[in-house]
Write an enzyme that holds these catalytic residues in place. Structure first.
Site, short mmCIF file in Angstrom:
data_model
loop_
_atom_site.label_atom_id
_atom_site.label_comp_id
_atom_site.label_asym_id
_atom_site.label_seq_id
_atom_site.Cartn_x
_atom_site.Cartn_y
_atom_site.Cartn_z
N ASP A 214 -7.30 -1.40 -4.37
CA ASP A 214 -8.40 -1.16 -3.43
C ASP A 214 -9.43 -0.22 -4.04
O ASP A 214 -10.64 -0.40 -3.87
CB ASP A 214 -7.88 -0.59 -2.12
CG ASP A 214 -6.95 -1.53 -1.39
OD1 ASP A 214 -7.05 -2.76 -1.58
OD2 ASP A 214 -6.09 -1.04 -0.63
N ASP B 275 0.86 -1.18 0.00
CA ASP B 275 0.00 0.00 0.00
C ASP B 275 0.89 1.23 0.00
O ASP B 275 1.99 1.21 0.56
CB ASP B 275 -0.89 0.02 1.24
CG ASP B 275 -2.01 -1.00 1.18
OD1 ASP B 275 -2.45 -1.35 0.07
OD2 ASP B 275 -2.46 -1.45 2.25
#
Length: 157
Positions: A138, A119
């Site tokens: 995401d 991330d």
């Protein structure tokens, strides 16, 4: 069924996510450099390793949790694909399904390669300091799921 829209949306989501992670994490070195202000505080590149699901829920630092999440993601991808294939769906439904599947598969590849999901996106606004990081996969998963709900063609009761 027009599988082209499903395939190309999924392929684009997968490729964009993997390319963005490679660029920010490996080329720009956000893990070594620390946070990179892009449009602070709205957009900051901040390194994160997600061993759970969204927002770090169900964090598990063992192989069993990793493989459970991989199998779960693959099962969801298969379920969405079969659901879309069983009946005629609109082009927007297929694109939405492709975004969801492509994003989910991109995160699966991360778990296979690194043992966790990379991330790097952090967004804050209006005096609220958001501690969470996420990635483009995401965003594609969320947008795909939202699209599947919005474009299903059913009228609300």
């Amino acid at each position: 069924m027009r599988y082209g829209a499903l395939f190309w949306a999924g392929f684009a989501a997968f490729l964009l996510d993997q390319a963005s992670k490679y660029l920010v994490v490996h080329v720009m070195g956000v893990a070594q450099r620390g946070p990179i202000d892009v449009l602070p505080p709205l957009l900051v590149f901040r390194y994160g390793e997600n061993r759970g699901i969204n927002f770090g829920l169900f964090q598990g630092d063992n192989d069993a949790a990793r493989w459970i999440l991989i199998v779960l993601a693959l099962a969801i991808c298969l379920g969405v694909f079969v659901w879309l294939a069983r009946s005629a769906r609109s082009r927007w439904m297929l694109i939405s399904g492709g975004l969801l599947i492509g994003g989910a598969l991109a995160n699966v590849v991360d778990r296979l390669l690194y043992g966790y999901v990379l991330d790097f996106l952090n967004m804050s606004c209006c005096g609220i300091d958001n501690p969470f990081v996420f990635n483009l996969a995401d965003v594609f998963i969320f947008a795909g799921a939202l699209g599947l709900m919005l474009f299903d063609g059913k009228k609300a009761p």
